[in-house]
Motif scaffolding. Structure first.
Motif, mmCIF file in Angstrom:
data_model
loop_
_atom_site.group_PDB
_atom_site.id
_atom_site.type_symbol
_atom_site.label_atom_id
_atom_site.label_comp_id
_atom_site.label_asym_id
_atom_site.label_seq_id
_atom_site.Cartn_x
_atom_site.Cartn_y
_atom_site.Cartn_z
ATOM 1 N N LEU B 680 0.836 -1.197 0.000
ATOM 2 C CA LEU B 680 0.000 0.000 0.000
ATOM 3 C C LEU B 680 0.873 1.251 0.000
ATOM 4 O O LEU B 680 0.537 2.258 -0.604
ATOM 5 C CB LEU B 680 -0.889 -0.024 1.248
ATOM 6 N N MET B 681 1.993 1.160 0.664
ATOM 7 C CA MET B 681 2.886 2.305 0.713
ATOM 8 C C MET B 681 3.738 2.421 -0.543
ATOM 9 O O MET B 681 4.001 3.508 -1.016
ATOM 10 C CB MET B 681 3.831 2.191 1.918
ATOM 11 N N ALA B 682 4.168 1.271 -1.055
ATOM 12 C CA ALA B 682 5.131 1.326 -2.156
ATOM 13 C C ALA B 682 4.443 1.434 -3.514
ATOM 14 O O ALA B 682 4.805 2.284 -4.333
ATOM 15 C CB ALA B 682 6.019 0.097 -2.119
ATOM 16 N N THR B 683 3.466 0.574 -3.751
ATOM 17 C CA THR B 683 2.815 0.580 -5.074
ATOM 18 C C THR B 683 1.300 0.590 -4.900
ATOM 19 O O THR B 683 0.613 -0.373 -5.214
ATOM 20 C CB THR B 683 3.221 -0.659 -5.896
ATOM 21 N N PRO B 684 0.778 1.716 -4.389
ATOM 22 C CA PRO B 684 -0.657 1.749 -4.057
ATOM 23 C C PRO B 684 -1.563 1.570 -5.279
ATOM 24 O O PRO B 684 -2.602 0.912 -5.179
ATOM 25 C CB PRO B 684 -0.849 3.135 -3.444
ATOM 26 N N ALA B 685 -1.162 2.110 -6.413
ATOM 27 C CA ALA B 685 -2.052 2.035 -7.567
ATOM 28 C C ALA B 685 -2.205 0.585 -8.013
ATOM 29 O O ALA B 685 -3.311 0.092 -8.272
ATOM 30 C CB ALA B 685 -1.500 2.889 -8.701
ATOM 31 N N GLU B 686 -1.081 -0.089 -8.092
ATOM 32 C CA GLU B 686 -1.110 -1.487 -8.478
ATOM 33 C C GLU B 686 -2.031 -2.267 -7.543
ATOM 34 O O GLU B 686 -2.832 -3.096 -7.963
ATOM 35 C CB GLU B 686 0.320 -2.023 -8.354
ATOM 36 N N LEU B 687 -1.905 -1.936 -6.254
ATOM 37 C CA LEU B 687 -2.714 -2.622 -5.254
ATOM 38 C C LEU B 687 -4.200 -2.310 -5.429
ATOM 39 O O LEU B 687 -5.051 -3.178 -5.265
ATOM 40 C CB LEU B 687 -2.248 -2.203 -3.858
ATOM 41 N N ALA B 688 -4.496 -1.072 -5.783
ATOM 42 C CA ALA B 688 -5.892 -0.693 -5.959
ATOM 43 C C ALA B 688 -6.553 -1.560 -7.027
ATOM 44 O O ALA B 688 -7.645 -2.089 -6.845
ATOM 45 C CB ALA B 688 -5.981 0.784 -6.354
ATOM 46 N N TYR B 689 -5.851 -1.703 -8.159
ATOM 47 C CA TYR B 689 -6.419 -2.528 -9.225
ATOM 48 C C TYR B 689 -6.640 -3.950 -8.742
ATOM 49 O O TYR B 689 -7.643 -4.582 -9.037
ATOM 50 C CB TYR B 689 -5.498 -2.541 -10.454
ATOM 51 N N LYS B 690 -5.682 -4.416 -7.950
ATOM 52 C CA LYS B 690 -5.748 -5.801 -7.518
ATOM 53 C C LYS B 690 -6.876 -6.005 -6.510
ATOM 54 O O LYS B 690 -7.685 -6.922 -6.624
ATOM 55 C CB LYS B 690 -4.408 -6.188 -6.894
ATOM 56 N N LEU B 691 -6.945 -5.118 -5.510
ATOM 57 C CA LEU B 691 -7.926 -5.323 -4.448
ATOM 58 C C LEU B 691 -9.337 -4.944 -4.879
ATOM 59 O O LEU B 691 -10.286 -5.639 -4.579
ATOM 60 C CB LEU B 691 -7.541 -4.515 -3.209
ATOM 61 N N VAL B 692 -9.454 -3.831 -5.584
ATOM 62 C CA VAL B 692 -10.797 -3.366 -5.921
ATOM 63 C C VAL B 692 -11.372 -4.147 -7.096
ATOM 64 O O VAL B 692 -12.522 -4.556 -7.090
ATOM 65 C CB VAL B 692 -10.799 -1.858 -6.242
ATOM 66 N N PHE B 693 -10.537 -4.365 -8.110
ATOM 67 C CA PHE B 693 -11.078 -4.963 -9.332
ATOM 68 C C PHE B 693 -10.599 -6.394 -9.559
ATOM 69 O O PHE B 693 -10.922 -6.997 -10.565
ATOM 70 C CB PHE B 693 -10.652 -4.132 -10.546
ATOM 71 N N GLN B 924 -1.337 7.048 -6.260
ATOM 72 C CA GLN B 924 -0.285 6.386 -7.036
ATOM 73 C C GLN B 924 1.041 6.990 -6.623
ATOM 74 O O GLN B 924 1.140 8.190 -6.437
ATOM 75 C CB GLN B 924 -0.539 6.625 -8.523
ATOM 76 N N LEU B 925 2.054 6.155 -6.469
ATOM 77 C CA LEU B 925 3.329 6.715 -6.079
ATOM 78 C C LEU B 925 4.457 6.452 -7.062
ATOM 79 O O LEU B 925 5.348 7.261 -7.245
ATOM 80 C CB LEU B 925 3.732 6.227 -4.693
ATOM 81 N N GLY B 926 4.398 5.281 -7.708
ATOM 82 C CA GLY B 926 5.455 4.993 -8.667
ATOM 83 C C GLY B 926 5.068 5.544 -10.021
ATOM 84 O O GLY B 926 3.889 5.670 -10.335
ATOM 85 N N PRO B 927 6.060 5.916 -10.812
ATOM 86 C CA PRO B 927 5.750 6.313 -12.170
ATOM 87 C C PRO B 927 5.450 5.071 -13.003
ATOM 88 O O PRO B 927 5.572 3.942 -12.525
ATOM 89 C CB PRO B 927 7.036 6.971 -12.637
ATOM 90 N N LEU B 928 5.070 5.287 -14.255
ATOM 91 C CA LEU B 928 4.653 4.199 -15.113
ATOM 92 C C LEU B 928 5.858 3.392 -15.579
ATOM 93 O O LEU B 928 5.799 2.181 -15.725
ATOM 94 C CB LEU B 928 3.936 4.822 -16.312
ATOM 95 N N VAL B 929 6.925 4.113 -15.846
ATOM 96 C CA VAL B 929 8.087 3.444 -16.400
ATOM 97 C C VAL B 929 9.254 3.705 -15.465
ATOM 98 O O VAL B 929 9.407 4.820 -14.966
ATOM 99 C CB VAL B 929 8.401 4.015 -17.795
ATOM 100 N N VAL B 932 15.563 6.195 -13.102
ATOM 101 C CA VAL B 932 16.908 5.783 -12.703
ATOM 102 C C VAL B 932 16.881 4.883 -11.481
ATOM 103 O O VAL B 932 17.660 3.953 -11.357
ATOM 104 C CB VAL B 932 17.779 6.999 -12.347
ATOM 105 N N ASP B 933 15.962 5.184 -10.570
ATOM 106 C CA ASP B 933 15.955 4.408 -9.334
ATOM 107 C C ASP B 933 15.275 3.054 -9.524
ATOM 108 O O ASP B 933 15.120 2.290 -8.585
ATOM 109 C CB ASP B 933 15.278 5.201 -8.217
ATOM 110 N N GLY B 934 14.836 2.760 -10.739
ATOM 111 C CA GLY B 934 14.267 1.463 -11.022
ATOM 112 C C GLY B 934 12.876 1.266 -10.466
ATOM 113 O O GLY B 934 12.297 0.199 -10.537
ATOM 114 N N ARG B 935 12.302 2.326 -9.895
ATOM 115 C CA ARG B 935 11.033 2.161 -9.224
ATOM 116 C C ARG B 935 9.895 2.512 -10.170
ATOM 117 O O ARG B 935 9.953 3.515 -10.881
ATOM 118 C CB ARG B 935 11.049 3.126 -8.049
ATOM 119 N N CYS B 936 8.870 1.661 -10.218
ATOM 120 C CA CYS B 936 7.688 2.005 -10.997
ATOM 121 C C CYS B 936 6.542 1.095 -10.612
ATOM 122 O O CYS B 936 6.716 0.150 -9.864
ATOM 123 C CB CYS B 936 7.968 1.892 -12.495
#
Ligand code: SF4
Lengths: 1053, 973
Positions: B680-693, B924-929, B932-936
């Protein structure tokens, strides 16, 4: 550019030699914008003019350059040069003097010439010569990033699972580590690896007796040594447990002596692991190579290696040399050793021993290998080493292989720009190894131009870090530009400006800032952005994906949220109540949901429905999606470019033509999303943002350099071990721990610095008239920094206080009124308006064409359809019509065709015996596998003894089976009747009798009489049409008969 | 009987001087003497045009056949009693490849194996030119192992058209003369050198023959002369030229292009239709056609042709555009329709085998099947196989599909990679189709697609002859490609239309009143010439030099280029009206790069305009296309949504993954799992899709079968620890040193053996391999991890205190929050040690080289949130004085990272989490792509990226605190 100036440039003599002396080899060192393309095309033209002794000279031409685009440009310009109407030695194909035949031959030969990249040439060599070595016969290129994906798939497929790996090795290295090594080897020369020493047997456990932490003097180091000592023993214990994973212990202690003992203890084991893992990795890589080669998929490195294998084969090398290729290599500074080797070996004398030159031995034969390059512009450090290039230059310099020429006049840059470049590089710089700076000279009529230094004000205190400082720099430059506009340079559009910076990320940040804060139109030419980041690409792809995979709710959500702007609670409510989908049905819509959601789902549903329809195809789906979802309007509403839509449409059509299914196409699109999108320009009037790397080969009237003082440091990635390293003689080796000392690091830094200097050179020499350098050299320097500055300013020893004199301070607004020197031949596109009324009229007119009728179409249509339904083997269309291609053509000959073919050869004129012999013989002639064989034989037998047959034979004087006829009935538009008459019987009295075979089957519960009546009703109009046509040709038809093969009886109509 | 050879300068001259009269004579011949007339044409298009021309002139035609080459061959076979020609060329390729593959030591064979088609083509050229009659040449070009095949090929194969032609010629020459056939041949010239026997057969079987041949032209003089020579050598000819009647409009330009200096004569200038982009080209051409039609509305017999290199995007797009406008046209190039489902299914089947029977390919096969068969196989398999993969970590279908019905399907599909004989191949094929359980009708249709393949293969292979798997798959794949498809032309497609789309060869053999040469870009055509590696030009020339009289020429690659050139010049001369070059001004792939005119356009420009390239650049035009419009409301809605998403001051809202409160949220939203909190803290958007839908990205289907080594190692080690420490269930066992010692001494090793056996058993079902290297490596690492954990426990003071042990214990709780509904969470704790007065909750970490966790960092910025959750759960469940810590594989136990006393520290966190749960606020916290920090975050494709800085700000104003990860790419020096 490159327009020949009335005054000859200072280096004219060198140029002329290169052009004229085609039977000598040359190395041309050409500075930026030196007009080498022109020189190359002119040299080819001279070649063409002098080809007397070898009539096929031009077809042997191999012109190699760095990109496909550049190669195409070269080819067009060569053709242009050859065909120039102006007579003279440079225009050998001009009309005067050369015989027409010659001219045509030259053109034909030129089509056989090779213009392309080195990789394209290697592919050609592999295709033409590689078969004998078992190299792929239809090689195709895999891009490096595709190779990664391919490797992923390959390793995941279990293809390596049965590969033998020594159990002991798996105790020290994890499988993924082996995979990583293997991936590193994937494009290496595996044969070299195979020759590395074998690992030998697994050594005994190390003995740490000599390891003594107490001997370490320094207290801090001693503590570390103690920890290391403990870890070592713990590891030894692990080693005792059979089969458990026990990676080698790491050393943390800095004491040299301790480290030496530590490493000494492990040396034997390390060597074993290193060799054994290299072996395993090589085996893995070999399997991967087999896998690739079996599919003909070659990476860049594969191509080069395969080409070198060709060189290794004496027979093939001889054959290649015998081809007599004439090589001209452009952008030679970016050509690595292997590539040079290929291109020079094939042009050396037939029997020259491989690999001796350039160090020794005979070089390329005179006139067969020339190269043009500029080490100043060598910026693909990962591919080519300037030292390799230098070896060849030196050989030419010493007169071995050819001669050396220098073009130092630039046809591009203004006088002041040339001056500034010379000052920075010739005076301010310490010498680079392998790269020699040549002073540039302006062309005789070069404009004065200007080089401006733009001071960057002090940053606000909160901008303490690099990023904010850079935004500050970009901001101040943006504001400066906004106030002055392109007019400051005498230009009237932004597209005369290019902003160049070494890093894409910097550019992106600046570009965003400029658009947002200064409303300066900007377009980014960057190569690494993913298509995912660009809605113009990601939206249509997402939409197509959803249509093809309607069950993928995740992507559906994306489409609904972004393209249609449906709110999240609404989507959630719908998902939790009725369900969120559009196919096969739209579920019940939750109360309170907006029309927006309903419309969107309905639209998607309709589109998906299309896919089930006949004649649907990738491009049609795409077009429909575009219209239904108003994609273009949506994108433009948000200010996004839409040119990508046209590109995608063309791709859809291409996929269609290649026979790809829509689904496969969409899958491929989705898979390639992480790749950068095609470069599309929308707004012509925009400042171009691009990296130094991208800028190569391009030029702009005004060039602005951003981030002059910003540190260039590469992201210091921590090295992970084990890793591959280049050991002696370029062979790979596995390193298990860091071995580098600081001397190496320093050397690396120097190499980097040299490369960055070349980047700067490339950047500055892109400017035709104006070079603007915002002086941020002091901006990024923080107090107390000690290490040498790794930024452009630092690299050229820039002094803020005393900048080189060529750099003048930018004049305040209004003060400068530069003369209009800039021209941009961008044709302001004439809009072609197409009047809809015109199209409507044209459509009307296009209807006025003869109506082609085949008589079978005159038969009542419903009956024809019925017939097809009843007997699936009978096609709807007329199989005798020459244009007919059966839909499932492979499915065997249709019965009707078979029958007609057989009857065509029926011996009407012969006696009864001949006919029964024919019936017998035909049973042999019909292949056993023919679906309809039994039926045909039975019905033929019946026919031969039928009444109808008897009558035909008795009454005819002339028999014309399967006779084509065509006839025009006048009218507006006229009707053209064309067809094939099954049998025309001309009686002795000249009258005609026409007979048609019908292979229709009797329906259930249909009597013979009923079938005949049905046939008559159906086909009477057809026979009438035949009769009509014959009458026009002067014959009266007195009888028309339909013969039913199923019944064996006939009916007249 | 002498053959009349009539040469013409222009097609029109042939027509006027003899051809028309010959055609007019056909009907009379048919009806009075019974003689047929064959007009043998150069192309199909020419045949149709000739017919139309006669009809337009009102000539009734009876008994006149218009025959292009392929139809001619068929007619001759019927007439002379030869078996009909076959078309299954792929079979020959397979035979050649297979024979060559059996002799790996012969370099020529190796080469043939790599390029069987090229070799067959070379052989065909040699055969057509009569070189294979010569034993020495035969031996030179056919390696020994392939000789019997080559002989059979030449003597009896119906697929070998050159052989068919030769037999036809022999038969026709030997047969008694019949007086029932008049033959005229139009436009056959040098390009027909490969069909000399066919021509000779037609002439030999005829009672009279006339041949209309174009006069040789400079562009390809040598070869064209060669053709006339050959013709005269073989047939006793009466040779005379047609009278020149016509003066083509573009004669001067054509002459100049050919190099005849006519500089003083003004040349007709071709037009330029250069679009700014490819799409613009299409519009320009369509517009030009419309204008031409309206300008020539009453010239009913005037025709315009658009000449295209081949069937490509331009030809299809143009055809469709004309159809859209309702302009009737004849599309002689056609479209290629979408492959039918049955063909796609077959392709998926072949791909399954080509990809080594992988599970991913198996799923794809089922997916294609699912498009036509409505059962839930595909859904069931997409659920089952990934789960099986989680256990077995094998990408092979036979490992994962171990249960019915999939086990049977996989068994039925068999493995095509092994070498098998033909009858087994056929059997495999039938079984595979059966295994897919398709409706009977479909099965029939599928079999019919490949029906003709079998008999032609049976002719070539002995029943016991083995065919290698790879070669077989290659063959089937090619056979699938070769399935002919109908040429759909669209609704407005019409024969005899005034607008025609045609290829160069087709167009060059007819006359036109207007011509548009489309795609006139250098990057498109004329095509580069490619030599055949088995018969390079040098060799061809050498052979030509030694040929005997009557032997046809071998054409070189450059001769072929010359033929293209003559076609272009003929096209120019056959145009009696405007001639346009149409092209794109920019490359399709990178539109900012100028596209170049092709050779023909460039040369025509050079001959007619002083500055060719400038003329070209100036001609670039852009067109306007109407687009579907959007209502103002809709547009402003989109803009508003977009703006609010990108505005750092606007908190995450209804358009940015805030859902709550929802009327009836699913369970996953009502109670968060402890590990979910971290996500929820790191990739909330991804989680939203997973939990809600309940939706996750399926973009990369392969990733379903991607091994996650670290995860599997952790799972295995957890399982072992569970079995070792609490074999009898919760709180039955006490923690002591001997328990741990036992685990170290044999327990873990024993567990490993059990697991290995288990795995072997599961994989054994399908085949007999010991655990693979990969699994060995995984077990080795799992063992190390389990040993490290055990050692760490042993080394810690906890080992002595006789705690009661429970592992994998599930806990849940609703944590009260002031002024808000409670936060519901649940979780499973790895190891819980229960003492009289204290509880120690421990979480395993399999990381080998962890940095020790700083207690004060727990719970800050979302770090180690599960530990906090375990503390809350332990407290809420009344466990006495709990503290929570970590056991890691790379250091000592940290058993008191958080404890009771920290409770108040986490009050704010609790409130924030409760708010998130109530509001269902994800953001949403991570960008789409990845930057440099490898986070998305993995988000839907259509998502418009929002910059990280904006996302951080939004999180702040939404009350979600700062993001967990700071990214600073470069360090300031
Ligand atoms: S960079 Fe431009 S000017 Fe220089 S040689 Fe290449 S094409 Fe010519």
């Amino acid at each position: 550019m490159n327009k020949s100036s009335p005054l000859p440039p200072a280096d004219q003599e060198a140029r002329q030699r290169f052009i004229d002396e085609t039977d000598l080899n040359f190395c041309v060192c050409a500075g930026a914008g030196a007009g080498k393309t022109t020189a190359i095309t002119q040299r080819i033209a001279s070649l063409a003019a002098k080809r007397g002794s070898d009539p096929r000279l031009l077809s042997k031409l191999v012109v190699v350059t760095y990109t496909v685009l550049a190669a195409e440009e070269l080819r067009t310009r060569t053709l242009h040069e050859l065909l120039r109407r102006k007579p003279g030695p440079g225009a050998p194909l001009a009309n005067n003097g050369v015989s027409s035949l010659r001219r045509q031959e030259l053109l034909r030969d030129l089509r056989g010439a090779f213009f392309g990249t080195i990789h394209g040439f290697c592919l050609k060599l592999i295709r033409d010569f590689g078969g004998r070595l078992g190299l792929p016969g239809k090689p195709e290129l895999v891009e490096d990033r595709e190779l990664d994906e391919e490797w992923e798939r390959f390793t995941q497929s279990g293809a390596l699972d049965d590969l033998p790996v020594p159990g002991e090795l798996l105790r020290h290295l994890a499988f993924p580590e082996l995979l990583r090594l293997a991936r590193g080897l994937a494009t290496a020369d595996l044969d070299a690896v195979r020759h590395r020493p074998a690992a030998g047997s697994y050594p005994a456990a190390p003995n740490p007796a000599a390891l003594d932490p107490a001997a370490v003097a320094n207290a801090k180091s001693r503590a570390a040594a103690e920890r290391d000592f403990e870890a070592f023993h713990a590891w030894l214990e692990d080693l005792m447990v059979p089969g458990a994973f026990a990676p080698l212990p790491a050393l943390t202690c800095g004491s040299k002596e301790f480290a030496a003992t530590f490493h000494g203890c492990l040396a034997a084991l390390r060597q074993w692991i290193s060799r054994s893992s290299l072996q395993v990795a090589a085996d893995m890589a070999a399997r991967f190579r087999e896998h690739r080669f079996a599919r003909g998929r070659l990476s860049y490195a594969d191509q080069i290696q395969c080409a070198r294998r060709l060189l290794d084969d004496p027979e093939i090398l001889r054959e290649m040399r015998a081809r007599g290729w004439l090589v001209i290599l452009d952008e030679a500074q970016d050509t690595d050793r292997a590539m040079f080797e290929i291109l020079t070996e094939i042009t050396r004398p037939l029997d020259a021993p491989r690999g001796t030159w350039p160090d020794d031995g005979d070089g390329p034969e005179p006139g067969r290998f020339s190269f043009v390059g500029d080490e100043q512009q060598s910026i693909y450090g990962d591919r080519a080493d300037p030292a390799d290039y230098r070896r060849y230059v030196n050989a030419f310099h010493e007169g071995r292989g050819g001669g050396l020429l220098t073009f130092d006049v630039t046809m591009r840059c203004a006088v002041t720009v040339v001056d500034a470049v010379n000052q920075v590089f010739a005076e301010g710089l310490k010498r680079q190894e392998n790269v020699e700076f040549r002073v540039l000279k302006p062309r005789p009529e070069a404009p004065l131009g200007a080089v401006w230094r733009l001071p960057v004000p002090e940053p606000p205190p909160e901008a303490a870090k690099v990023e904010p400082k850079f935004l500050h720099e970009a901001g101040s430059v943006g504001r400066w530009l906004q106030q002055r506009g392109p007019a400051a340079f005498g230009a009237d559009c932004w597209s005369d400006l290019a902003v160049i910076a070494p890093r894409r990320k910097w550019l992106t940040a600046a570009a965003q800032l400029w658009t947002r804060d200064f409303q300066i139109p900007v377009r980014e030419l960057s190569s690494n952005q993913s298509q995912l980041e660009s809605p113009a690409m990601s939206w249509p792809v997402a939409l197509l994906h959803v249509l093809v995979e309607p069950q993928d709710r995740f992507e559906l959500l994306g489409v609904l949220r972004e393209l249609f702007g449906v709110s999240d609670p609404e989507l959630a409510a719908q998902h939790l109540s009725g369900g969120l989908s559009f196919w096969p049905e739209i579920p019940k819509i939750a109360t309170g949901n907006s029309a927006r959601l309903i419309d969107a789902l309905q639209g998607l549903h309709d589109l998906r429905h299309l896919m089930a329809q006949d004649g649907f195809s990738a491009a049609k789906l795409f077009d429909a999606a575009l219209v239904t979802c108003r994609l273009e309007a949506r994108l433009s509403a948000l200010g996004y470019a839409t040119d990508h839509l046209h590109l995608l449409r063309a791709q859809a059509l291409d996929a269609e033509c290649a026979g790809m299914s829509t689904r496969a196409w969409v899958r491929a699109l989705v898979a390639s999303l992480s790749q950068p999108p095609a470069e599309v320009t929308d707004s012509v009037n925009a400042v171009t943002f691009l990296t130094c790397q991208k800028a190569k080969g391009l030029e702009w009237p005004v060039v602005l350099l951003l981030g002059f003082g910003r540190p260039l440091r590469k992201g210091g990635k921590a090295e992970s071990f084990p890793r591959l390293a280049q050991a002696s003689r370029g062979q790979p080796e596995v390193q298990l721990h860091a071995e580098k000392d600081s001397a190496d690091k320093g050397e690396e830094r120097a190499t980097n610095a040299a490369e960055w200097q070349r980047f700067l050179y490339v950047t500055m020499t892109r400017a035709k008239n104006f070079l603007v350098v915002p002086d941020s050299s002091a901006l990024y320097v923080s107090v107390g920094s000690r290490s040498p500055r790794a930024d452009f300013a630092g690299l050229v020893n820039w002094d803020v206080a005393a900048p080189p004199r060529g750099f003048v301070a930018a004049p305040p607004p209004g003060e400068s009124r530069p003369s209009r020197v800039l021209t941009k031949p961008e044709p302001e596109s004439a809009l072609v308006e197409t009047d809809p009324a015109n199209f409507a009229a044209a459509a009307q007119i296009s209807q006025q064409i003869p109506q082609a009728q085949t008589p079978s179409r005159l038969a009542h249509t419903d009956a024809a359809i019925e017939r097809a339904n009843e007997d699936p083997a009978t096609p709807l269309a007329d199989p005798l019509n020459a244009d007919f291609v059966p839909l499932l053509g492979v499915g065997g000959k249709e019965y009707g065709t078979l029958w007609h073919d057989v009857l065509q050869q029926f011996p009407w004129g012969g006696d009864g015996e001949k006919r029964s012999n024919f019936v017998k013989s035909i049973s042999q002639a019909i292949p056993k596998h023919e679906l309809w064989r039994e039926r045909a034989l039975a019905e033929l037998k019946t026919f031969a003894s039928s009444e109808a047959c008897g009558q035909i034979v008795a009454s005819g004087a002339l028999f014309q089976p399967e006779i084509p006829f065509a006839h025009a009935i006048a009218g507006d538009p006229p009707i053209w009747i064309e067809g094939i008459l099954d049998l025309l019987v001309v009686r002795a009295d000249g009258t005609a009798w026409i007979v048609d075979w019908k292979t229709d089957r009797q329906r259930e519960n249909e009597s013979a009489g009923e079938l005949l009546a049905r046939l008559r009703d159906t086909y009477a109009p057809q026979l009438q049409a035949y009769a009509y046509a014959l009458r026009a040709a002067g014959r009266e038809v007195t009888r028309r008969t339909l013969y039913s093969t199923a019944l064996g009886s006939a009916i007249d109509c | 009987m002498p053959v009349a050879l009539r040469s013409y300068a222009h097609l029109e001259d042939a027509w006027t001087d003899g051809l028309e009269a010959w055609c007019r004579g056909a009907t009379d011949a048919a009806l009075t003497t019974g003689a047929r007339s064959w007009l043998v044409c150069a192309t199909r298009g020419q045949a149709a045009w000739m017919k139309a021309r006669l009809l337009r002139a009102g000539v009734p035609l009876v008994g006149l056949h218009f025959l292009p080459a392929s139809t001619l061959r068929r007619e001759l076979c019927l007439r002379l009693g030869e078996p009909l020609p076959g078309s299954e060329h792929e079979a020959l390729t397979l035979v050649a490849r297979s024979l060559a593959g059996s002799v790996p030591e012969d370099r020529d064979c190796v080469a043939i194996q790599q390029q069987p088609d090229e070799w067959l083509r070379a052989l065909e050229d040699l055969d057509a030119a009569g070189w294979l009659e010569n034993a020495a040449e035969f031996a030179r070009f056919v390696p020994r192992p392939l000789r019997p095949f080559a002989r059979r090929l030449r003597n009896e194969a119906v697929e070998w058209l050159v052989g068919v032609d030769r037999r036809l010629r022999e038969r026709a020459t030997a047969a008694a003369k019949r007086a029932d056939l008049r033959v005229a041949i139009l436009g056959w010239e040098a390009s027909c050198f490969g069909r000399c026997d066919l021509l000779a057969a037609a002439i030999a079987t005829s009672s009279s023959a006339t041949c209309f041949v174009p006069l040789p032209r400079f562009a390809n003089e040598e070869v064209q002369q060669g053709w006339v020579h050959w013709f005269s050598e073989v047939f006793a000819t009466t040779d005379y030229p047609c009278a020149a009647w016509s003066e083509p409009r573009f004669a001067t330009l054509a002459g100049r292009l050919e190099g005849v200096d006519l500089a003083t004569t003004p040349a007709e200038v071709p037009g330029l239709l250069v679009g700014r982009t490819w799409s613009d080209q299409i519009e320009l051409v369509a517009g030009t056609i419309a204008r031409w039609l309206t300008d020539h509305s009453t010239d009913h017999d005037h025709r315009l042709v658009v000449v295209l290199p081949t069937r490509n995007a331009t030809s299809v797009a143009l055809g469709r555009r004309l159809t859209e406008f309702g302009i009737r046209h004849e599309n002689g190039i056609g479209e290629r329709p979408e492959p039918v489902w049955e063909a796609r299914l077959l392709r998926a089947l072949v791909d399954y085998h080509r990809e080594g029977c992988s599970a991913a390919a198996f799923l794809r096969l089922l997916a294609v099947r699912g498009e036509g068969v409505s059962d839930s196989w595909h859904e069931a398999a997409s659920d089952l196989l990934p789960r099986a993969f989680d256990r077995l970590q094998s990408g092979l279908a036979r490992h994962l599909a171990a249960d019915p019905p999939f086990a049977e399907i996989v068994a039925g599909l068999a493995d095509w990679q092994k070498a098998e004989n033909l009858s087994i191949r056929r059997d495999q094929f039938v079984r595979s189709i059966r295994a897919l359980r398709l409706p009977t009708l479909v099965v029939e249709k599928i079999h019919r697609l490949l029906d003709p393949v079998w008999p032609s293969l049976e002719r070539w292979f002995r029943p016991d002859e083995l065919v290698a798997g790879a070669q077989w798959l290659e063959f089937i794949n090619e056979a699938l490609n070769a399935i002919p498809t109908a040429q759909a032309g669209g609704a407005a497609n019409a024969r005899h239309a005034r607008v025609v789309l045609a290829t160069l060869v087709d167009a060059a053999t007819q006359t036109w009143q207007a011509v548009i040469l489309a795609d006139a870009n250098d990057e498109v055509w004329p095509f580069p010439v490619v030599e055949n590696p088995f018969l390079v030009d040098q060799v061809r020339r050498a052979l030509n030099a030694r040929r005997k009289p009557g032997q046809p020429l071998l054409l070189t690659a450059s001769d072929r280029a010359g033929i293209d050139e003559t076609c272009f010049l003929a096209l120019l001369e056959n145009c009696d009206g405007p001639f346009w070059f149409a092209a794109s001004g920019a490359l399709a792939e990178s539109p900012h790069r100028t596209a170049h005119p092709n050779e023909w356009a460039l040369r025509s420009l050079i001959e007619t305009s002083p500055s060719a390239l400038d003329t070209w650049n100036a001609a670039r035009r852009r067109t306007l296309r109407p687009t579907a419009l959007l209502s103002n409301d809709e547009a402003s809605h989109l803009v508003a949504v977009r703006n609010s998403r990108h505005d750092p001051r606007v908190p995450f809202d209804d358009y940015f993954l805030r859902f709550g409160p929802l009327a009836n949220p699913p369970k996953a939203l009502r109670s968060f799992a402890a590990r979910t909190l971290e996500t929820l803290m790191a990739t909330p958007a991804e989680l939203a899709y997973k939990l809600v839908f309940a939706a996750t990205s399926q973009r990369d289907a392969e990733s379903l079968f991607t091994r996650e080594e670290r995860k599997i190692i952790g799972t295995i080690a957890h399982r072992w620890m569970h079995r070792l420490l609490a074999p009898d269930g919760d709180f039955e066992q006490r923690l002591n040193k001997s328990l741990l010692h036992a685990a170290l001494l044999q327990g873990i090793a024993a567990q490993r053996i059990i697991s290995e056996r288990e795995l072997s058993r599961q994989l054994h079902q399908a085949d007999n391999v010991a655990p693979t290297a990969w699994w060995k490596s995984v077990f080795g690492q799992a063992e190390r991890v389990a040993r490290r954990w055990t050692t760490a426990l042993l080394a810690s003071p906890l080992a002595d205190r006789s705690f009661l042990i429970t592992t994998e214990r599930a806990l849940e709780a609703a944590l009260p929050v002031t002024k808000s509904p409670p936060l519901s969470i649940h979780g499973r704790v790895d190891l819980c040690l229960l003492g009289e007065t204290e509880t120690v909750v421990l979480d395993y970490k399999s990381n080998d080289k962890p940095k020790p966790v700083k207690p004060e960092s727990v719970g800050i910025d979302g770090g180690h949130l599960p530990l906090v959750a375990y503390l809350w759960l332990a407290l809420a469940n009344g466990l006495p004085h709990p503290r929570v810590g970590l056991v890691s594989a790379g250091g000592p136990i940290q058993d008191a990272l958080v404890g009771e006393a920290d409770r108040s520290r986490f009050e704010d966190l609790l409130t924030q989490l409760a708010m998130r749960q109530r509001e269902l606020l994800f953001g949403q916290l991570g960008p789409l792509v990845a930057g440099v920090d490898g986070r998305c975050e993995t988000l839907p494709i259509a998502t418009i990226p929002v910059s990280v800085a904006v996302l951080k700000q939004k999180a702040l104003v939404s009350g979600l605190g700062a993001s967990t990860v700071e990214s600073e790419e470069e360090v300031d020096e």
